[in-house]
Motif scaffolding. Sequence first.
Motif, PDB file in Angstrom:
ATOM      1  N   ARG A 117       0.837  -1.186   0.000  1.00  0.00           N
ATOM      2  CA  ARG A 117       0.000   0.000   0.000  1.00  0.00           C
ATOM      3  C   ARG A 117       0.883   1.252   0.000  1.00  0.00           C
ATOM      4  O   ARG A 117       1.868   1.351   0.703  1.00  0.00           O
TER       5      ARG A 117
ATOM      6  N   LYS B 277     -11.559  -2.339 -15.084  1.00  0.00           N
ATOM      7  CA  LYS B 277     -11.236  -2.867 -13.755  1.00  0.00           C
ATOM      8  C   LYS B 277     -12.402  -3.724 -13.302  1.00  0.00           C
ATOM      9  O   LYS B 277     -13.546  -3.263 -13.250  1.00  0.00           O
TER      10      LYS B 277
ATOM     11  N   LEU C  21     -12.787   1.634 -16.398  1.00  0.00           N
ATOM     12  CA  LEU C  21     -11.957   2.198 -15.335  1.00  0.00           C
ATOM     13  C   LEU C  21     -12.033   3.734 -15.383  1.00  0.00           C
ATOM     14  O   LEU C  21     -11.832   4.345 -16.432  1.00  0.00           O
TER      15      LEU C  21
ATOM     16  N   ARG D 296      -4.963   9.954  -9.349  1.00  0.00           N
ATOM     17  CA  ARG D 296      -3.888   9.053  -8.920  1.00  0.00           C
ATOM     18  C   ARG D 296      -3.448   8.123 -10.044  1.00  0.00           C
ATOM     19  O   ARG D 296      -2.580   7.295  -9.844  1.00  0.00           O
ATOM     20  N   MET D 297      -4.078   8.216 -11.179  1.00  0.00           N
ATOM     21  CA  MET D 297      -3.755   7.319 -12.290  1.00  0.00           C
ATOM     22  C   MET D 297      -3.343   8.128 -13.513  1.00  0.00           C
ATOM     23  O   MET D 297      -3.815   9.241 -13.723  1.00  0.00           O
TER      24      MET D 297
ATOM     25  N   ILE E  16      -0.443   3.641 -11.587  1.00  0.00           N
ATOM     26  CA  ILE E  16      -1.257   3.935 -10.405  1.00  0.00           C
ATOM     27  C   ILE E  16      -0.312   4.425  -9.320  1.00  0.00           C
ATOM     28  O   ILE E  16       0.601   3.696  -8.894  1.00  0.00           O
TER      29      ILE E  16
ATOM     30  N   VAL F 189      -0.806   3.356  -4.275  1.00  0.00           N
ATOM     31  CA  VAL F 189      -1.766   2.248  -4.356  1.00  0.00           C
ATOM     32  C   VAL F 189      -2.499   2.095  -3.032  1.00  0.00           C
ATOM     33  O   VAL F 189      -1.882   2.098  -1.953  1.00  0.00           O
TER      34      VAL F 189
ATOM     35  N   ARG G 223      -8.374  -0.309  -2.208  1.00  0.00           N
ATOM     36  CA  ARG G 223      -9.484  -0.347  -3.176  1.00  0.00           C
ATOM     37  C   ARG G 223      -9.000  -0.550  -4.599  1.00  0.00           C
ATOM     38  O   ARG G 223      -9.794  -0.821  -5.495  1.00  0.00           O
ATOM     39  N   ASP G 224      -7.682  -0.400  -4.840  1.00  0.00           N
ATOM     40  CA  ASP G 224      -7.154  -0.617  -6.186  1.00  0.00           C
ATOM     41  C   ASP G 224      -6.936  -2.089  -6.502  1.00  0.00           C
ATOM     42  O   ASP G 224      -6.603  -2.439  -7.640  1.00  0.00           O
ATOM     43  N   GLN G 225      -7.082  -2.945  -5.529  1.00  0.00           N
ATOM     44  CA  GLN G 225      -6.879  -4.380  -5.774  1.00  0.00           C
ATOM     45  C   GLN G 225      -7.982  -4.897  -6.699  1.00  0.00           C
ATOM     46  O   GLN G 225      -9.150  -4.554  -6.593  1.00  0.00           O
TER      47      GLN G 225
ATOM     48  N   TYR H 276      -7.280  -6.012 -13.928  1.00  0.00           N
ATOM     49  CA  TYR H 276      -7.179  -4.910 -14.873  1.00  0.00           C
ATOM     50  C   TYR H 276      -7.060  -5.504 -16.276  1.00  0.00           C
ATOM     51  O   TYR H 276      -6.207  -6.379 -16.523  1.00  0.00           O
TER      52      TYR H 276
END
Length: 1361
Positions: free
Chosen positions: A654, A678, A683, A688-689, A698, A701, A704-706, A709
Motif C-alpha cells: 500500500r 477494472k 476504469l 492518482r492514475m 497507479i 496504491v 481499493r485498487d486491488q 485490470y
Amino acid sequence: MRRLAARGAAADAGEAAAPAAHSADCAQGRSPRPRRLIDLCAIWDTGVFVSAAYWKGASSGVTRRRLNEAETLSSVREAQLQRLEAAGPRGPGRREQGPGLRMAGQQPPPWVHAAFLFCLLSLSGAIEIPMDPSIQNELSQPPTITKQSVKDHIVDPRDNILIECEAKGNPAPSFHWTRNSRFFNIAKDPRVSMRRRSGTLVIDFRSGGRPEEYEGEYQCFARNKFGTALSNRIRLQVSKSPLWPKENLDPVVVQEGAPLTLQCNPPPGLPSPVIFWMSSSMEPITQDKRVSQGHNGDLYFSNVMLQDMQTDYSCNARFHFTHTIQQKNPFNLKVLTNHPYNDSSLRNHPDMYSARGVAERTPSFMYPQGTASSQMVLRGMDLLLECIASGVPTPDIAWYKKGGDLPSDKAKFENFNKALRITNVSEEDSGEYFCLASNKMGSIRHTISVRVKAAPYWLDEPKNLILAPGEDGRLVCRANGNPKPTVQWMVNGEPLQSAPPNPNREVAGDTIIFRDTQISSRAVYQCNTSNEHGYLLANAFVSVLDVPPRMLSARNQLIRVILYNRTRLDCPFFGSPIPTLRWFKNGQGSNLDGGNYHVYENGSLEIKMIRKEDQGIYTCVATNILGKAENQVRLEVKDPTRIYRMPEDQVAKRGTTVQLECRVKHDPSLKLTVSWLKDDEPLYIGNRMKKEEDSLTIFGVAERDQGSYTCVASTELDQDLAKAYLTVLADQATPTNRLAALPKGRPDRPRDLELTDLAERSVRLTWIPGDDNNSPITDYVVQFEEDQFQPGVWHDHSKFPGSVNSAVLRLSPYVNYQFRVIAINEVGSSHPSLPSERYRTSGAPPESNPSDVKGEGTRKNNMEITWTPMNATSAFGPNLRYIVKWRRRETRETWNNATVWGSRYVVGQTPVYVPYEIRVQAENDFGKGPEPDTVIGYSGEDLPSAPRRFRVRQPNLETINLEWDHPEHPNGILTGYTLKYVAFNGTKVGKQIVENFSPNQTKFTVQRADPVSRYRFSLSARTQVGSGEAVTEESPAPPKEATPTAAPPTSPPTTVGATGTVSSTEATATAATTTEATTVPTTPTVAPTTITAATVATTTATTAATTTTTTTTESPPTTTRTKIQESAPDEQSIWNVTVLPNSKWANITWKHNFGPGTDFVVEYIDSNHTKKTVPVKAQAQPIQLTDLYPGMTYTLRVYSRDNEGVSSTAITFMTSTAYTNNQADIATQGWFIGLMCAIALLVLILLIVCFIKRSRGGKYPVREKKDVPLGPEDPKEEDGSFDYSDEDNKPLQGSQTSLDGTIKQQESDDSLVDYGEGGEGQFNEDGSFIGQYTVKKDKEETEGNESSEATSPVNAIYSLA
C-alpha cells in the motif's frame, strides 16, 4: 498473468436481424423454395440488415476474430455473435459505400428497408416483388391476403365489431364480403363500414342495435385485374354470459366417510366460463387428495369428514369477455357421525378413520363410471383424462398406458394425480390408458380408450409462383388429417370446373401443372382441403414476369477484412427468368469457384481464409436471356491487432506505485484505441492514475485498487484483450519473494494462436504463453483437428520445449487443419488454448494404402473383404475411395474390381472355402495410391462332409477301438470331431456320451462298461460353421458269446437304400457280402429282411445276394440275414429312405446328393387311397408323420420340391396297433404243440424217476440256489426239490413290453449260458453238463428283452442223472 483475446467483425455482429429459422436458410446459401422460382434470398446476404443495437453502437468499430475468447463483451454483442455463428459462414469486415465509410448514426438507404422486407416476406411463404419504387412501378402482382380475423371470431357485445381483412397487390386490390355465402351489401347498412385502403369491416353500435343480429359466417374477397384472393370463412359469434337460474338448495345430509358430489351445472356461456368453488364469505375451498374439483366443475369428496360441514360451498363462474363472476347459491352439509365431537387432535391421528369410527372400504370410481370408457381428441390439442375415486382411506391414483410408457416430455399430472394431461397430442398418443385407484383395502382400475383424430394440416402448402414466359411450374396442395381430407381447387374464388379452359393447365389431384406459361396465365388459385373436423384454405397466385437482371445492393462497396479470417461477398440481384451469377477478380480471369473460393446458390462468394493476395476488386455479373447486370466490391485486407507486451500480475504494498504495461501492434491504416477495465467495468482515470499509450500507472496504491485490470486494444475491425491481477498488501506484509508467497498451479492456457508462413506442406504456428502460475512451463503439446473424417476429435501433432512459442508444423495434403496448444509444467497440463483459424492444404494422390486387409466369408457363398480405413492425414485429397480387386488364387483369371467408399465389400456367389488373391488400393480425386500388396483371403465355410472309413474294432471284451479318416470335403478349417455313442442291450439304451476331439485326432478307444452291451457310434466333423453330416456305426457282438436276438418290433423298419446295412446289431457295412452270426432259436423264427431299391416293387420278394451261412459245433448256431449292397448314384437322386413306424406316427429319414439348400416333399398314401404331402425344409431330418392310423398300410415316397421327377422309389409300411399280435396265434402252431407235448413227457419222466428214488428210501438233494423254472404253470414241489419260477420277476407269458409302451411277441429262446455263473458252461465228453444250477446272475441284462424263458428239459434230465 491472465490473458484473453477477441477479434471479429463488427458488421457481421449485426447479421441477426431476421428470424433465425429464415436467416439460416439464406446464410447457408439455400433458398426456401425451388430454384425454378425467383430466389431473392441473396438480398439478405448483403450484410446491411443489422439490428438497432448495431446502428447505435457502430461507432465503437470493435470487431472480433475469435468469438468464444471474449469474456468481457456486453450481452448485446454476445447475442449478436451467437446469431452470427448460427447464420452461416461470414467473414469479418466493415462495408463502406462509395469513397467514404458509413459512420455511426447514419441511417441505411431506403432500398435496404425494401430488400429487407422482401426477404422476410419471401421466407414467410409468398414470393414478393422488391419494394424498390422503380421495380414496383413496372411489375404487376395479383392480390395476396396479408391479414385476417380468426376462423372462430368471438366478440364482446359491448364493443364495436371488427372483422379484419387486408391484402396487397399491384394494382391495389378492391374488397367485398359475403355473409352466409351470400353477397353482403355494406352500403345498405349504416352501421357497417369498410376501412380505407383495406377490407376490414367495422360494425358500430354507438347509435344502437343488437350485435346478435350480425352473427354468421363471413368471407372476404380481394380483387384486382390479375385475380381474386379469398380469406378464411370467419364465423362471427357474440359472447354470452347468462345468469344462474335461481334455486333453493336443501342441506345435503351425508354419513361420515361416505362419498359426495356437489354438482355445479353452470349456465352455458360463450366461451365456456371458468369454474371455481368458494364459500359464501368468498373464502376459497381448500382442495387436496380427498376433496377436489373435477374438470366438469363439480366438487368431489372421496369421503366426507365431520370438519367438512364447518363451511358452505358455492360454485362460481367467471366469464371472460364480460369480466363478471356469477355465484350459485351455496350448499350446506350435514354430516352424520358416530363421533359427534370434532376433536382436532384426531386429524393427525395415524388411523384417523378408525379413531372416528368410520368403516374402511375399497375404492370405487365417482368419475367416470364403470370400468371402461372412450375419448376422442384432435391432433395438436391437449388430451385430459380424469379419474376421481372414493374410498376409506382416500385412494391414491396412478396412471399407465397399455403396451408402452407415458410420453414423459408431454405428460403431466394435475389435480393431485387425478387428471393426466398430454399436450400437443399426435397419432402416437392413441391407445388404451388406465388409472389405478388403490388404498390399503384394495384397488380398482378404469380403462380409457383414446382415439386421435385430426383436422386437416399442411404437408405442402401451395406457394406463390413467379415464372418467366414459356417456363413450366406447379402448385402443390398436400394436406393430411383423420379422416383423410378432400382437396378442392378454385381459381379467383370460383370452382376450377366452372372456370374457362386453359390448355396450359393440368390438374392432377393435389397438383396443378403449368406448361409453357404466358402472360394470360396470371390468376389466383385457392386450395380448400377439409374433413369433418375442419378445413384449410390457401391462396397462391401465378404471375408471369419478364424482367432483365438488376442489382439490388449499392454499387462499389468497400469491405475491409482482417488477415486469415473468413468472409463473404454478397451480390443481391433480381430478374426473370432467374439470372445466373458469376464472380471475377480484378476484371479478368475465369469464374471464381473452388479451392479457397465457394459460391453459394444465392450468388454469395465466400473466401475461406483471407490472404494478402486476396485483396482487390471483385465483380459479380448476373445474366439471363434479357440481358445482364454487374456490380463491384472492393476488398481490403488488414493486419490483426496484437498485444505483444501484456500486463503482468503484481503484488504491491500500500502506498507504492504500480505500472501495468500494454504494448500493441496494429494495422497503421486503422485507428487504434486503448482502454482499461477494472473488474470488467470501465476504469475511471482519477488524479492518482495516468494513462499513456502503452501503459497504465497507479500512484499511491490503496486497498481499493486491488482487482483485475484488462487492457482493451481495439480498431474499427477487431480488438485484443489482456488481463492482469493486482494484489495490494498491508504495510506489515512485506514478502521478499512474491513467488514464494504464492502456491504453484497448472499453467494458464496459451492464447492468441496465429498461422504464418503458409506453404503447401508446412505452416508456422505462433502462440503467446499463459501464466505459468509459479511453476516454469516445461513443454508445449500441439494438437490438430480436421473436419472431414473425425470432426471434433483432437490428435497430438508434435511436442516442443517450454522455451519456444513458435514452431513449423509439417502437414499432410488436403487436410483442413485447426490447431490448439497445451502447456505443461510440473503441476500438470493447462486447459487447451482456443483453436486457431483453419488452414486447408492442397491435395495430392495417396501415398499409402489401407492396412489390415482381410478376406473372410460370412456365409458359405460369399467373401467379405475388410480393411482399416485411412484417416484424414493419409487421404491426401477429396472423395477418398478404395479400389478393391480379387481373383481366385492360382487360376490366373482376370482381376475383378469394385470401387468402395466404405471399409468393406462383399463378394457374392463364391465357391465354398476357396483361396482368393485380394488387393485394396486407395484413390482420391488427385489420383491413385501406390500398387497395393496382395493378401490371401478365403470364401465362406460350410458344413463338412462325413468322416471317411469309419472303422469299429473290438480286440477284447474291455475296449473298442475307433478309427477314421478326414472328410473328403472339409469345406473349411476343421476345428475338430464330435463323437456321440450310447450303450444298448436289446431294447435298453444307456445314457448318450459326447466326446470332442482335435482336428488332428483320428483314433479313439472306448472302455466298455460291461462285456455284454453293444455300442452305437455317431461321428461328425466340425468347422467354424458347425457340425457336418454324421456317420453311424455299431460295435460287433462280443466274440465267443451268444447274443440273444431281440424280439422283432411290432412293425420292423423298412430301409430303402444302397448301403446294405440297417441292422442295429451289425458291426460294419463295408462289404457287399455280409455274414452275420446270431443264436439260432430252438423254434423257427422269421429273419428280418432289408428291402432295397431292387425289391421295393414287390414287398414279399427277396433278391438273393451273396450270403454265407456257417454252422459249427464249436460256436453257437447261426441264423442268416439277407443284405443287398448298392453304390450311391452319381446323378442327383434320393435313396436309403428309412421308415420307423409306430401306432400313430412314423419317423422318416433318407439320403440324397442335392445341395444343402434343397427342399423336399414326403408323399404318403393310405389303404383308402388318401394322398397327403408334407413339405420339408432343407436339413430338417428326421421327419415325423403324426396323423397316421393304427394298423393302416401306407405307400410312401420322397421327391425334390423343385423337381418332382427326382424321387425315391415308393415303399410300403404298416403302422402297429397297441396290444396287437402281428404273428399267427402260437397256440395254433404245430411246432408249439409238439414242444408242449415233449415238455409234458419230460415232466412225466421226471415224476417217475422221483417216485422211484423215494421208493428206494433216498431223496434227491436240492441246492440252496434256485433253478430256472421249468414252466410258469408247473406246480412247485412241496418238499422244495424244485423252484420253478421267481414270482416277483415273472413276466407276462409269451410277451414283453417294449420301450415305447407296446407289447411285443416274445420268442422262446433258451441258452445254457444263462444259467452258469460265468456264462462259460461246458459239456463233458460224455455230454454231461458241468456246473451248478443257479439263478441268472443278472436277469435283466442276460435276458435281453425281458423274455420269460422255459427251463431246458435237457438240464433237468442231466441234473437227475
